[in-house]
Design a protein around this motif. Structure first.
Motif, mmCIF file in Angstrom:
data_model
loop_
_atom_site.group_PDB
_atom_site.id
_atom_site.type_symbol
_atom_site.label_atom_id
_atom_site.label_comp_id
_atom_site.label_asym_id
_atom_site.label_seq_id
_atom_site.Cartn_x
_atom_site.Cartn_y
_atom_site.Cartn_z
ATOM 1 N N ASP A 191 -1.017 -0.486 -3.825
ATOM 2 C CA ASP A 191 0.063 -0.161 -4.762
ATOM 3 C C ASP A 191 0.709 -1.464 -5.228
ATOM 4 O O ASP A 191 1.548 -2.038 -4.540
ATOM 5 C CB ASP A 191 1.101 0.733 -4.096
ATOM 6 N N LYS A 239 4.683 -2.145 -5.071
ATOM 7 C CA LYS A 239 5.457 -2.433 -3.867
ATOM 8 C C LYS A 239 5.917 -3.883 -3.906
ATOM 9 O O LYS A 239 5.153 -4.779 -4.280
ATOM 10 C CB LYS A 239 4.619 -2.187 -2.611
ATOM 11 N N PRO A 269 7.374 8.010 4.616
ATOM 12 C CA PRO A 269 6.213 7.766 3.749
ATOM 13 C C PRO A 269 6.495 6.768 2.636
ATOM 14 O O PRO A 269 5.563 6.217 2.056
ATOM 15 C CB PRO A 269 5.922 9.162 3.169
ATOM 16 N N GLU A 270 7.783 6.531 2.338
ATOM 17 C CA GLU A 270 8.120 5.591 1.284
ATOM 18 C C GLU A 270 8.148 4.149 1.775
ATOM 19 O O GLU A 270 8.210 3.214 0.974
ATOM 20 C CB GLU A 270 9.493 5.945 0.688
ATOM 21 N N CYS A 282 0.821 -1.200 0.000
ATOM 22 C CA CYS A 282 0.000 0.000 0.000
ATOM 23 C C CYS A 282 0.856 1.251 0.000
ATOM 24 O O CYS A 282 2.012 1.228 0.400
ATOM 25 C CB CYS A 282 -0.915 0.025 1.229
ATOM 26 N N TYR A 283 0.266 2.360 -0.441
ATOM 27 C CA TYR A 283 0.905 3.664 -0.354
ATOM 28 C C TYR A 283 0.114 4.514 0.643
ATOM 29 O O TYR A 283 -1.059 4.260 0.911
ATOM 30 C CB TYR A 283 0.951 4.359 -1.712
ATOM 31 N N GLU A 309 -0.871 8.551 1.554
ATOM 32 C CA GLU A 309 -0.881 9.966 1.191
ATOM 33 C C GLU A 309 -1.694 10.699 2.246
ATOM 34 O O GLU A 309 -2.926 10.655 2.233
ATOM 35 C CB GLU A 309 -1.481 10.168 -0.200
ATOM 36 N N TYR A 313 -0.456 -3.166 4.191
ATOM 37 C CA TYR A 313 -0.674 -4.068 3.066
ATOM 38 C C TYR A 313 -2.126 -4.513 3.080
ATOM 39 O O TYR A 313 -2.871 -4.266 4.046
ATOM 40 C CB TYR A 313 0.271 -5.269 3.125
ATOM 41 N N CYS A 361 6.767 0.726 3.182
ATOM 42 C CA CYS A 361 5.495 0.018 3.068
ATOM 43 C C CYS A 361 5.208 -0.756 4.354
ATOM 44 O O CYS A 361 5.621 -1.898 4.508
ATOM 45 C CB CYS A 361 5.524 -0.930 1.868
#
Length: 440
Positions: A312, A315, A362-363, A302-303, A305, A368, A365
């Protein structure tokens, strides 16, 4: 437990970026209609019930006196493309059931009940013989469905690649360590060995298979999985984040860990190297095909924001690290972000060198999901979001600290995962003497 395809795990590419799907043996669980189109069913149900145990099991087999408790059930199907692991419980109860599946409706005395054996909601009655070391499970109704009516379970066997027979009693042999296996002794001359179980619908529009599992292996859980989820199907409440813990069975091959019953679903492969661990995304988690463009359910990264979370498929891994409790020998696999830091001093005091959690990248992961592929609008079938995952194996018997000096004052400091000094009895994940541990 069968370790084929698990010791040396092969990779098979799936349609989720460049992620690798780890090949595992497995079980299909579908409604009867799919099987009517794919298999020629042969019902060989006996007309009169006769226990096959007397001619199958004659040698004494050591087995635990009590088999109560939870178990992990693994079963694989013909093409061995997917493994389903489910949990079920054995409860010591005594009584008599009537076997309506046979002419004359004979009775069967039972002393154990297997809850959720074969699928959730199933109640299976059996007779456990501790002296001989087996459970006999006769053909019986295990559930009554509002639409499909009676669901009947029996021993099953293969006849070629596209043919399955059923209608025999299931014999589970119980081993000294409490694990169980299907007894594959041939009941009669010319008959085929029982290699699994089959549940079918005898009274619904011509019948058909409800689900099945072949070459099953039954093991006792040896670890606990902790996580948070929003998904009701993953043990949460379906909306807000809920803490969940499930018993799992871990196969440890050194550089790979196979977690059977991951999230209460399927086995998952974990790569282990130099104190770190990672779970490759893209691994198959469910056997239901939602068809194009969705396909099957997989582990998906997942991402993040702001306060939003989304799937995502690019990933690659859920990253973590491994630690061992020096006292109990238990291993801890933590799937948070961590970074190795040399010793340093700041306003909070001195810090030992070691791995420390990082929760503001934030980058990274950390989240999930279990979901299908996205469609053109980004929508997908999903069981919910997951995060804060760790797996702790049970303590190793016979381990302990010897030659402990009780008259020396300890100078070892304890820190939380933010690097702040805390009381040695603080609850949760802590760092002491450069080692991570879980205080309960």
């Amino acid at each position: 437990m069968k370790k084929t395809l698990l010791i040396a795990v092969a990779t098979v590419m799936v349609a989720l970026g460049a992620n690798a799907q780890f090949a595992r043996v497995a079980s299909k669980t579908m409604g009867y209609a799919a099987y009517q189109n794919n298999f020629k069913l042969e019902n060989v149900m006996a007309k009169e019930y006769q226990s096959p145990v007397s001619k199958n099991l004659t040698a004494h087999r050591a087995a635990p006196a009590s088999i109560e408790g939870d178990y992990i059930l693994n079963a694989d199907n013909f093409d061995a493309t997917f493994t389903a692991s489910t949990t079920f419980s054995v409860v010591a109860q005594s009584g008599t059931i009537t076997l309506d599946q046979y002419d004359g409706n004979p009775s069967f005395d039972y002393n154990v009940v297997l809850n959720d054996f074969s699928y959730a909601g199933a109640v299976v009655y059996g007779n456990y013989n501790a002296e001989q070391g087996f459970i006999e499970i006769p053909v019986q109704t295990i559930y009554t469905h509002a639409t499909y009516k009676e669901i009947v379970i029996s021993g099953g066997y293969r006849k070629g690649e596209e043919n399955v027979g059923y209608g025999k009693a299931i014999i589970l042999t119980v081993n000294e360590d409490g694990s169980m296996d299907i007894d594959e002794d041939i009941e009669e001359e010319g008959d085929l060995p029982t290699t699994g179980w089959v549940s079918f619908l005898p009274n619904y529009e011509g019948g058909g298979l409800w689900n099945y599992g072949f070459d099953i292996a039954v093991v006792k859980p040896n670890a606990t999985m902790y996580y948070k989820t929003t998904g009701k199907n993953l043990g949460g409440n379906g909306s807000s984040w809920a803490k969940v813990q499930k018993r799992v069975y871990v196969d440890d091959y050194g550089t790979e860990l196979v977690v059977n019953g991951f999230l209460g679903l399927a086995p998952v492969s974990v790569i282990v190297e130099d104190g770190t661990c990672k779970i490759p995304f893209g691994q198959l988690m469910d056997d239901h095909d939602y068809e194009e463009p969705y396909g099957f359910m997989h582990l998906v990264g997942c991402y993040i924001e702001g306060n939003s979370i989304g799937r995502d498929p690019n990933k690659e891994f859920l990253n973590g690290f491994v630690s061992t409790d020096a006292k109990s020998g238990a291993k801890l696999y933590e799937f948070y972000k961590s970074e190795y830091k040399e010793a340093w001093t700041d306003e909070d005091g001195e810090h030992e060198a070691g791995y420390y959690m990082v929760d503001n990248d934030p980058e990274y992961c950390r989240y999930y999901a279990v979901a299908s592929n996205n469609d053109a609008d980004g929508a997908a079938y999903s069981m919910g979001w997951c995060c804060n995952t760790w797996i702790e194996t049970d303590p190793v018997e016979g381990t302990g600290i010897s030659d402990v000096k009780t008259n020396a004052k300890s100078t070892v400091k304890t820190y939380n995962l933010m690097g702040q000094e805390v009381n040695a009895n603080a609850k949760g994940l802590i760092i002491r003497d450069g080692k991570k541990m879980l205080n309960k």
